[in-house]
Design an enzyme around this catalytic site. Structure first.
Site, mmCIF file in Angstrom:
data_model
loop_
_atom_site.group_PDB
_atom_site.id
_atom_site.type_symbol
_atom_site.label_atom_id
_atom_site.label_comp_id
_atom_site.label_asym_id
_atom_site.label_seq_id
_atom_site.Cartn_x
_atom_site.Cartn_y
_atom_site.Cartn_z
ATOM 1 N N ILE A 112 0.936 -1.237 0.187
ATOM 2 C CA ILE A 112 0.066 0.045 0.192
ATOM 3 C C ILE A 112 0.832 1.185 -0.052
ATOM 4 O O ILE A 112 0.663 2.247 -0.831
ATOM 5 C CB ILE A 112 -1.002 0.068 1.116
ATOM 6 C CG1 ILE A 112 -1.884 -1.101 0.943
ATOM 7 C CG2 ILE A 112 -1.712 1.169 1.507
ATOM 8 C CD1 ILE A 112 -2.654 -1.494 2.193
ATOM 9 N N ASP A 124 11.697 2.543 6.255
ATOM 10 C CA ASP A 124 11.193 1.105 6.400
ATOM 11 C C ASP A 124 12.347 0.441 6.349
ATOM 12 O O ASP A 124 13.375 0.359 5.508
ATOM 13 C CB ASP A 124 10.430 0.818 5.260
ATOM 14 C CG ASP A 124 9.796 -0.625 5.132
ATOM 15 O OD1 ASP A 124 10.413 -1.364 5.652
ATOM 16 O OD2 ASP A 124 8.881 -0.821 4.196
ATOM 17 N N CYS A 127 -4.310 5.877 7.960
ATOM 18 C CA CYS A 127 -5.318 4.939 7.442
ATOM 19 C C CYS A 127 -4.887 3.531 7.559
ATOM 20 O O CYS A 127 -5.181 2.603 6.667
ATOM 21 C CB CYS A 127 -5.622 5.230 5.962
ATOM 22 S SG CYS A 127 -6.375 6.855 5.825
ATOM 23 N N ASP A 136 -8.301 7.389 10.051
ATOM 24 C CA ASP A 136 -9.250 6.393 9.609
ATOM 25 C C ASP A 136 -9.160 5.198 10.420
ATOM 26 O O ASP A 136 -10.529 4.582 10.632
ATOM 27 C CB ASP A 136 -9.151 5.786 8.279
ATOM 28 C CG ASP A 136 -10.185 4.986 7.674
ATOM 29 O OD1 ASP A 136 -11.369 5.398 7.720
ATOM 30 O OD2 ASP A 136 -9.942 3.958 7.052
ATOM 31 N N GLU A 174 -11.798 0.293 18.645
ATOM 32 C CA GLU A 174 -12.824 0.592 17.397
ATOM 33 C C GLU A 174 -13.782 -0.476 17.898
ATOM 34 O O GLU A 174 -13.662 -1.616 18.499
ATOM 35 C CB GLU A 174 -12.335 0.092 16.286
ATOM 36 C CG GLU A 174 -11.174 1.218 15.773
ATOM 37 C CD GLU A 174 -10.756 1.047 14.205
ATOM 38 O OE1 GLU A 174 -11.018 -0.099 13.561
ATOM 39 O OE2 GLU A 174 -9.855 1.556 13.683
ATOM 40 N N HIS A 230 -13.185 3.834 9.955
ATOM 41 C CA HIS A 230 -12.346 2.846 9.254
ATOM 42 C C HIS A 230 -12.936 2.684 7.817
ATOM 43 O O HIS A 230 -13.409 1.310 7.480
ATOM 44 C CB HIS A 230 -12.526 1.578 10.098
ATOM 45 C CG HIS A 230 -11.162 0.683 9.884
ATOM 46 N ND1 HIS A 230 -10.554 -0.107 10.952
ATOM 47 C CD2 HIS A 230 -10.575 0.249 8.768
ATOM 48 C CE1 HIS A 230 -9.831 -0.723 10.515
ATOM 49 N NE2 HIS A 230 -9.721 -0.570 9.273
ATOM 50 N N LEU A 231 -12.650 3.459 6.953
ATOM 51 C CA LEU A 231 -13.277 3.403 5.582
ATOM 52 C C LEU A 231 -12.367 3.121 4.492
ATOM 53 O O LEU A 231 -12.490 2.962 3.187
ATOM 54 C CB LEU A 231 -14.028 4.598 5.117
ATOM 55 C CG LEU A 231 -15.137 5.040 6.114
ATOM 56 C CD1 LEU A 231 -15.598 6.442 5.605
ATOM 57 C CD2 LEU A 231 -16.392 4.161 6.103
ATOM 58 N N GLY A 232 -10.967 2.666 4.946
ATOM 59 C CA GLY A 232 -10.124 2.229 4.115
ATOM 60 C C GLY A 232 -10.508 1.526 2.935
ATOM 61 O O GLY A 232 -9.653 1.723 1.735
ATOM 62 N N ALA A 233 -10.949 0.282 3.188
ATOM 63 C CA ALA A 233 -11.280 -0.502 2.232
ATOM 64 C C ALA A 233 -12.728 -0.335 1.694
ATOM 65 O O ALA A 233 -13.274 -1.282 0.795
ATOM 66 C CB ALA A 233 -11.087 -2.101 2.607
#
Length: 530
Positions: A154, A173, A232, A258, A263, A281-284
């Protein structure tokens, strides 16, 4: 008799049709997942269970699933499935790891734009009949520095989109190689430097012990003044209370979240702050992503139930049914070898070389290689499985090579894994004994014979008297019971290693005490899924 599948969450009608077209008896009850008692009553009738996030496949549900062979999760997250319980009962758990990637990346970009231009607040103000043009002064994205924490699947999509917006992208990273950084056009930084330079920060890492509160109060204090933060990925990556204080003080100019530590999030320190954008939590949550993962899981489950083919499995290699019985112990061995070397390696990996000797070279090397890579990558991403691991390795620019050879030693077959980084090469070898149990037979070129346990301790030292006594004494003082103790050395007075199989995790106090003796060059607690 046709296999029977229960769909207990809301899946696309097209997914239901896939099952029907493949000759599978499908029972579509999209609200059943919310009724755990009814699910418990009927789950024993089905060969397959297709779910999203509403259904909780608990140990109790799995225990009642007398005929269940596969659980398919439409999406990547499997927090709602008790995978150890499923594995113990021989139930395959599969997901769709890449179906949501673009959607989640796009949501992160959308949230970044929303917080940059204060769109939600401006929208609410205008709907209220106000015209507060001067109140909502935003900032441009063009020319700003975007700091990406996590440059995997991602994260790399976000990088591509941000570059299209003419942003300068830097990345933190630990598993991103220099070659891969050049390939995707980012400057690789250490975390502290990224925090000091970034105008915007977005996170794309899983929640692990290493990433939990990666933006702690201490790290938030290191942020460039005026930064805007987007999350997110996973709740728990940011200390929400510390971030709220930084937002109130003006040190952080804005945030867009997000995901939250708890939760469903009905309360958070970030709520009701004027410079914060929040979504549930709308990422997907796009039509395309939901359709994609539903169709994928229907195809995967159908393939398994009808032909025995396994795709995107989290608890089983992607091999044919005929191969599974023979390969099982070797799959477990290669996972252990990869897991060992992954836990021992903190710097970016450039290459993974796998040698298959003797009878190991006659097996499904693709599956064994995938299991090895998955074991290595699990430290960076606990969601890694045998299917996604080679893809993730490729994305990170890691070169994977395999070699096979005829039997060359005392063992009928063995596997040796070597990892190459900028600083060093590290190798470990193992075999499967006649009892089907994996064993470590060589570490750093030093021969050993070590059984693999859930909790282990690895040490290195100069070969000298007293080491065994020190280890035993300190383990005893900390109430750690040693189940197996293996020693090896390169030569007398040379380099030596010890591998202890213990009954419980070695406490931090014991690790500190061993380090304080000055007798050890390295003291490393390890854990394995056995």
């Amino acid at each position: 008799m046709a296999p029977k599948v229960l769909i207990s969450d809301k899946l696309s009608p097209a997914a239901v049709q896939i099952f029907k077209d493949r000759g599978i008896d499908v029972d579509f009850q999209p609200d059943l997942g919310k009724d755990k008692d009814k699910l418990l009553d009927i789950i024993g009738q089905y060969d397959g269970l297709a779910i999203r996030s509403a259904t909780k496949a608990t140990e109790k549900i799995i225990a009642a699933a007398e005929n269940l062979k596969v659980i398919g999760r439409a999406g990547i997250g499997v927090d709602n499935v008790d995978i150890p319980a499923a594995s113990k009962k021989g139930i395959i758990v599969m997901n769709t790891p890449f179906g949501n990637s673009i959607t989640t990346a796009e949501h992160a970009i959308s949230m970044m734009m929303a917080v940059a231009r204060q769109i939600p607040e401006a929208n609410a103000s205008t709907h209220a009949g106000k015209w507060e043009k001067s109140r909502f002064m935003g900032v441009e994205l063009t020319g700003k520095t975007l700091g990406i924490i996590g440059a995997g699947n991602i994260g790399s999509i976000v990088i591509d989109r941000a570059q299209g917006l003419r942003m300068k992208v830097v990345a933190y990273d630990p598993f991103l190689s220099e070659e891969r950084a050049v390939e995707i056009g980012v400057e690789k930084l250490e975390l502290d430097e990224l925090l000091a330079r970034a105008d915007f920060i977005t996170m794309h890492v899983p929640l692990t012990e290493q990433t939990k509160n990666i933006l702690s109060a201490e790290n938030i204090a290191k942020l460039k003044k005026g930064v805007r933060i987007v999350n997110c990925a996973r709740g728990g990556l940011v200390d929400e209370a510390a971030l709220a204080d930084a937002l109130k003080s003006g040190h952080v100019a804005g945030a867009a979240f997000d995901v939250f530590a708890v939760e469903p999030a009905t309360d958070s320190p970030l709520f009701n702050l004027p410079n914060v954008v929040v979504t549930p939590h709308l990422g997907a949550a796009t039509t395309e992503a939901q359709e994609n993962v539903a169709l994928q899981v229907a195809e995967q489950m159908s393939d398994y139930l009808l032909t025995g083919a396994v795709q995107n499995a989290l608890n089983m290699p992607s091999v044919t049914a005929e191969e599974a019985k023979v390969m099982g112990p070797w799959i477990k061995l290669t996972e252990h070898l990869g897991n060992f070397i992954g836990q021992m390696t903190d710097e970016p990996i450039k290459a993974i070389n796998i040698l298959f000797d003797g009878e190991a070279s006659e097996l499904n090397l693709k599956a064994l290689s995938a299991a090895t890579i998955a074991g290595i990558m699990t430290k960076a991403n606990p969601d890694t499985n045998m299917v996604s691991a080679p893809v993730i390795a490729k994305e990170r620019g890691i070169k994977v090579s395999t070699t096979k050879q005829d039997q060359s030693g005392a063992f009928e077959g063995y596997v040796k894994v070597t990892v190459v980084t900028e600083k060093r090469e590290r190798s470990v070898a193992g075999t499967v004994f006649s009892d089907g149990k994996p064993r470590f037979i060589q570490i750093k070129g030093i021969n050993i014979d070590a059984e693999v346990g859930a909790h282990m301790l690895y040490t290195t030292n100069k070969d000298r008297p007293g080491i065994i006594g020190t280890l035993g004494s300190i383990m005893g003082q900390n109430n750690v019971n040693i189940a197996n103790f293996t020693l090896g050395r390169s030569e007398a007075n040379g380099e030596a290693i010890a591998l202890l199989y213990v009954d419980e995790p070695v406490p931090a106090e014991a690790i500190e005490a061993l380090g304080a003796t000055g007798q050890f060059q390295q003291v490393k607690p390890l854990s394995f899924s056995v």
